[in-house]
Design an enzyme around this catalytic site. Structure first.
Site, mmCIF file in Angstrom:
data_model
loop_
_atom_site.group_PDB
_atom_site.id
_atom_site.type_symbol
_atom_site.label_atom_id
_atom_site.label_comp_id
_atom_site.label_asym_id
_atom_site.label_seq_id
_atom_site.Cartn_x
_atom_site.Cartn_y
_atom_site.Cartn_z
ATOM 1 N N HIS A 60 36.625 33.335 52.167
ATOM 2 C CA HIS A 60 37.697 32.769 51.338
ATOM 3 C C HIS A 60 37.555 33.218 49.881
ATOM 4 C CE1 HIS A 60 40.123 30.113 53.807
ATOM 5 N NE2 HIS A 60 39.067 29.489 54.298
ATOM 6 N N GLN B 224 40.875 27.380 48.205
ATOM 7 C CA GLN B 224 41.743 26.598 49.080
ATOM 8 C C GLN B 224 42.389 25.421 48.357
ATOM 9 O OE1 GLN B 224 38.560 26.356 52.338
ATOM 10 N NE2 GLN B 224 40.471 26.247 53.495
ATOM 11 N N CYS C 159 40.680 26.418 60.323
ATOM 12 C CA CYS C 159 40.667 26.431 58.863
ATOM 13 C C CYS C 159 41.682 25.419 58.347
ATOM 14 C CB CYS C 159 41.022 27.834 58.379
ATOM 15 S SG CYS C 159 41.049 27.998 56.592
ATOM 16 N N LEU C 160 41.285 24.644 57.338
ATOM 17 C CA LEU C 160 42.220 23.658 56.773
ATOM 18 C C LEU C 160 43.438 24.332 56.141
ATOM 19 C CD1 LEU C 160 39.704 21.145 55.109
ATOM 20 C CD2 LEU C 160 40.946 20.859 57.268
ATOM 21 N N GLY D 172 33.892 22.638 55.940
ATOM 22 C CA GLY D 172 33.667 23.583 54.856
ATOM 23 C C GLY D 172 34.923 23.716 54.018
ATOM 24 N N HIS E 39 32.468 32.046 56.810
ATOM 25 C CA HIS E 39 33.906 31.755 56.729
ATOM 26 C C HIS E 39 34.304 31.415 55.286
ATOM 27 C CE1 HIS E 39 37.641 29.641 58.462
ATOM 28 N NE2 HIS E 39 37.616 29.224 57.205
ATOM 29 N N GLU E 40 33.485 30.587 54.628
ATOM 30 C CA GLU E 40 33.828 30.150 53.261
ATOM 31 C C GLU E 40 33.645 31.285 52.247
ATOM 32 O OE1 GLU E 40 35.515 27.568 53.175
ATOM 33 O OE2 GLU E 40 34.900 26.765 55.115
#
Ligand code: ZN
Length: 164
Positions: A137, A51, A91-92, A46, A133-134
């Protein structure tokens, strides 16, 4: 298509609120293509636009990390959530850390797809977790914000290279 830089903790951009997308132009289409490329190159499941440094309400998700199972959501909203389940998240933007986060098991989501068409759907389990989660963000929220004090401190120490 080009790879984009993924911003990492504690960059301020990760704490900003993203703005709604009014019009899906070639800019947004290009951004989505670059986000897809960037997510797969980094083996993510994702990615949110913030990000990669763009404050627009766009997320992508691929629960199986493959192109034939790829979703694009613009201005996504969780209309309803049901059940609670804890699960591991990474998470990236927070490399090297993970933590157990409680999320809804089922969610009902309203969104635009990449053609600008309104879609409504139900997601569950891992897919629902990625979407939650996204969407976090897009509101400047990171998964570590959901951890208890000790787990959050441990994650922050790893992220900032602090020895404990
Ligand atoms: Zn993330």
């Amino acid at each position: 298509m080009s790879l984009m830089k993924i911003y990492t903790y504690p960059d301020d951009i990760l704490r900003k609120k993203c703005l709604s997308v009014d019009n899906i132009s070639s800019d947004e289409i290009g951004l989505i293509e670059d986000m897809i490329e960037t997510m797969f190159a980094n083996k993510g499941v994702g990615l949110a636009a913030s990000q990669v440094g763009v404050l627009k309400r766009i997320i992508i998700a691929s629960p199986s990390a493959s192109r034939d199972n790829l979703y694009v959501f613009i201005n996504p909203v969780i209309v309803k959530g049901e059940g609670k389940v804890a699960g591991e998240e990474g998470c990236l933007s927070l490399p090297g850390t993970d933590g157990e986060v409680e999320r809804y098991k089922y969610i009902y989501v309203k969104s635009l797809n990449s053609e600008g068409k309104e879609v409504e759907f139900e997601a569950k389990d891992f897919f629902a977790r990625i979407i939650q989660h996204e969407i976090d963000h897009l509101n400047g929220i990171l998964f570590i914000d959901h951890l208890g004090f000790t787990a959050r401190q441990r994650a922050i120490n790893i992220l900032t290279g602090k020895k404990v």
